[in-house]
Design a protein around this motif. Structure first.
Motif, mmCIF file in Angstrom:
data_model
loop_
_atom_site.group_PDB
_atom_site.id
_atom_site.type_symbol
_atom_site.label_atom_id
_atom_site.label_comp_id
_atom_site.label_asym_id
_atom_site.label_seq_id
_atom_site.Cartn_x
_atom_site.Cartn_y
_atom_site.Cartn_z
ATOM 1 N N TYR A 302 -3.818 3.252 1.500
ATOM 2 C CA TYR A 302 -2.507 2.596 0.934
ATOM 3 C C TYR A 302 -2.297 2.680 -0.270
ATOM 4 N N ARG A 305 -2.897 6.076 -1.418
ATOM 5 C CA ARG A 305 -1.338 7.233 -2.003
ATOM 6 C C ARG A 305 -0.277 6.398 -2.559
ATOM 7 N N TRP A 306 -0.471 5.421 -2.953
ATOM 8 C CA TRP A 306 0.721 4.609 -3.684
ATOM 9 C C TRP A 306 -0.287 5.282 -5.973
ATOM 10 N N GLU A 326 8.602 -0.572 0.063
ATOM 11 C CA GLU A 326 8.234 0.030 0.966
ATOM 12 C C GLU A 326 6.951 0.022 1.453
ATOM 13 N N HIS A 327 6.482 0.303 -0.019
ATOM 14 C CA HIS A 327 4.488 0.436 0.373
ATOM 15 C C HIS A 327 4.066 -0.957 0.745
ATOM 16 N N ALA A 329 5.416 -3.015 2.593
ATOM 17 C CA ALA A 329 5.571 -3.206 3.982
ATOM 18 C C ALA A 329 5.062 -2.918 4.368
ATOM 19 N N HIS A 330 4.261 -2.063 4.625
ATOM 20 C CA HIS A 330 3.447 -0.976 5.069
ATOM 21 C C HIS A 330 2.692 -1.111 5.759
ATOM 22 N N TYR A 331 1.924 -1.924 4.037
ATOM 23 C CA TYR A 331 0.517 -1.611 3.205
ATOM 24 C C TYR A 331 0.486 -3.372 3.988
ATOM 25 N N THR A 334 -1.581 -4.679 8.074
ATOM 26 C CA THR A 334 -3.227 -3.479 8.522
ATOM 27 C C THR A 334 -3.800 -4.831 8.329
ATOM 28 N N GLU A 368 3.847 -9.809 0.637
ATOM 29 C CA GLU A 368 4.195 -8.602 0.618
ATOM 30 C C GLU A 368 5.247 -9.027 -1.140
#
Length: 425
Positions: A302, A305-306, A326-327, A329-331, A334, A368
């Motif tokens: 993650y 990619r960022w 958004e990043h 919220a995905h990271y 995990t 977050e």
């Protein structure tokens, strides 16, 4: 990253089986995954191992054994094995295996599962050819004592009573794991382990040289702030403890009498095949020999990619803050899958399940928010020890005392010990 060492181990085990006549006897080739979760982590490796075995032993039965806690998501394990759930992680996107069930590809290939603890007997004695475990064996049976000011042992100072207690518990638990695997592994078999570590740069899971912040430090900061704000009590803070230790390479090799120089040593060193690992054990332990061990790092995908998509974000037509949110919220999920229960278990039993869930939701929402405010500063980089172990003798007898019998400490004479003698722990 475990693939090279595991394929080499499989090749060695195949030769060992040939020499003892296992092929002619149609002895099953057994592979066991300890701490398998939903089987997704090891599945790409299993495809490669089974293919290698089939080339050498086209008619031998092959058995995949999966082990995890009784409450594990066993439905997902078998759905993945039959191809009912696609598994994209770790597969080449062009080879088609992500959507193909491994059990549908080969004759005489079966899978079984056991729910329990790897601190106990999981499979019958001398029954497993090749063992694998990924990021599981850092978990303790129980915490040695509550930590007063931190949540994770990686943040303890080395002069504290708590640090010493966690260090000794980690040693005792690691020996217990090895004792059980020594009984289950066939002579000539191998055990490959990828486990979280605290490396010689002071890095561990969520703390690395690539980012400013430490994941565990942020968890602790938020949880302590909840005490200040009255969301949780000081007693609940103290009762929140991660029952684990990220062992150093020396700690993983301690039952084997410590390490001897053998090639590279340090973070980002070439990942081992057993023949070119960073260190190897000085002695055997209950018939097991540590033939290769090394540190290694796996970057957080993650964060990578960022950091690599700066130009794409500029040309996306969206704001940087929107994409940062958004990043995050995905990271962040995990980091929650394996830690959520630790926070809930630290809260007082007088709280309802709904109240506990709401408090932990607030914790991860605040984390977050931190990540969204500065995505470049947060990552869950994996710091690993890669360890390859071989069973070259039956355990006990000349190789030490059986579990539950008197045993002596091995640290005092370990450096002078012969590789095949004085192996009591």
């Amino acid at each position: 990253n475990a693939k090279p060492m595991m394929l080499e181990a499989c090749s060695v085990v195949l030769e060992s089986r040939r020499q003892r006549g296992a092929v002619n006897a149609r002895e099953p080739f057994v592979i066991a995954d300890y701490g398998c979760a939903d089987a997704g982590t090891s599945l790409p490796l299993m495809h490669d191992l089974v293919a290698m075995i089939r080339e050498v032993e086209p008619y031998s039965p092959i058995e995949l054994r999966y082990m995890d806690q009784s409450q594990n998501d066993w439905t997902s394990v078998f759905k993945r094995l039959w191809g009912d759930i696609p598994s994209s992680g770790g597969f080449d996107p062009h080879d088609g295996r992500a959507n193909t069930g491994i059990l549908t590809q080969h004759a005489q290939l079966t899978a079984v599962a056991t729910g329990g603890s790897f601190y106990n007997n999981c499979f019958s004695r001398e029954s497993v050819d090749l063992m694998f475990s990924a990021t599981a064996m850092h978990w303790f049976r129980r915490i040695p004592m509550p930590m007063q000011t931190v949540l994770h042992e990686s943040m303890l100072t080395k002069d504290s009573v708590e640090y010493k207690a966690y260090k000794e518990t980690a040693f005792d638990d690691w020996k217990k794991i090895l004792e059980e695997r020594a009984l289950e592994l066939k002579t000539g078999g191998r055990l490959g382990i990828v486990s979280f570590s605290h490396n010689n740069h002071g890095h561990f899971l969520g703390k690395s040289g690539h980012v400013k912040e430490s994941m565990h430090a942020k968890f602790c900061e938020i949880w302590a702030d909840f005490v200040t704000r009255g969301k949780i009590t000081q007693e609940e803070f103290v009762n929140t403890n991660f029952p684990m230790k990220y062992r150093t390479l020396d700690e993983y090799l301690r039952p084997f009498g410590g390490g001897t120089d053998h090639g590279h040593y340090g973070t980002d060193a070439p990942l081992i095949k057993a023949s070119d690992g960073g260190l190897r054990g000085a002695c055997a332990f209950n018939g097991l020999t540590a033939i290769g061990a090394n540190y290694g790092e796996v970057r957080c995908p993650y964060h990578e990619r960022w950091m690599n998509e700066t130009e794409l974000r500029k040309n996306s037509g969206r704001t940087e803050s929107e994409m940062a949110r958004e990043h995050a919220a995905h990271y962040v999920p995990t980091t929650r899958t394996w830690s959520n229960s630790v926070f809930e278990s630290g809260l007082d039993s007088s709280r309802s399940p709904q109240e506990k869930e709401a408090i932990v939701n607030d914790l991860f929402q605040e984390y977050e928010d931190m990540v969204a405010a500065s995505p470049e500063d947060h990552a869950m980089d994996y710091q690993h020890v890669y360890l390859m172990i071989e069973k070259n003798k039956l355990p006990w007898g000349v190789f030490g005392s059986a579990p539950g019998t008197a045993a002596r400490s091995y640290d005092a004479d370990a450096k002078a010990a012969d590789p095949f003698r004085n192996n009591r722990v």
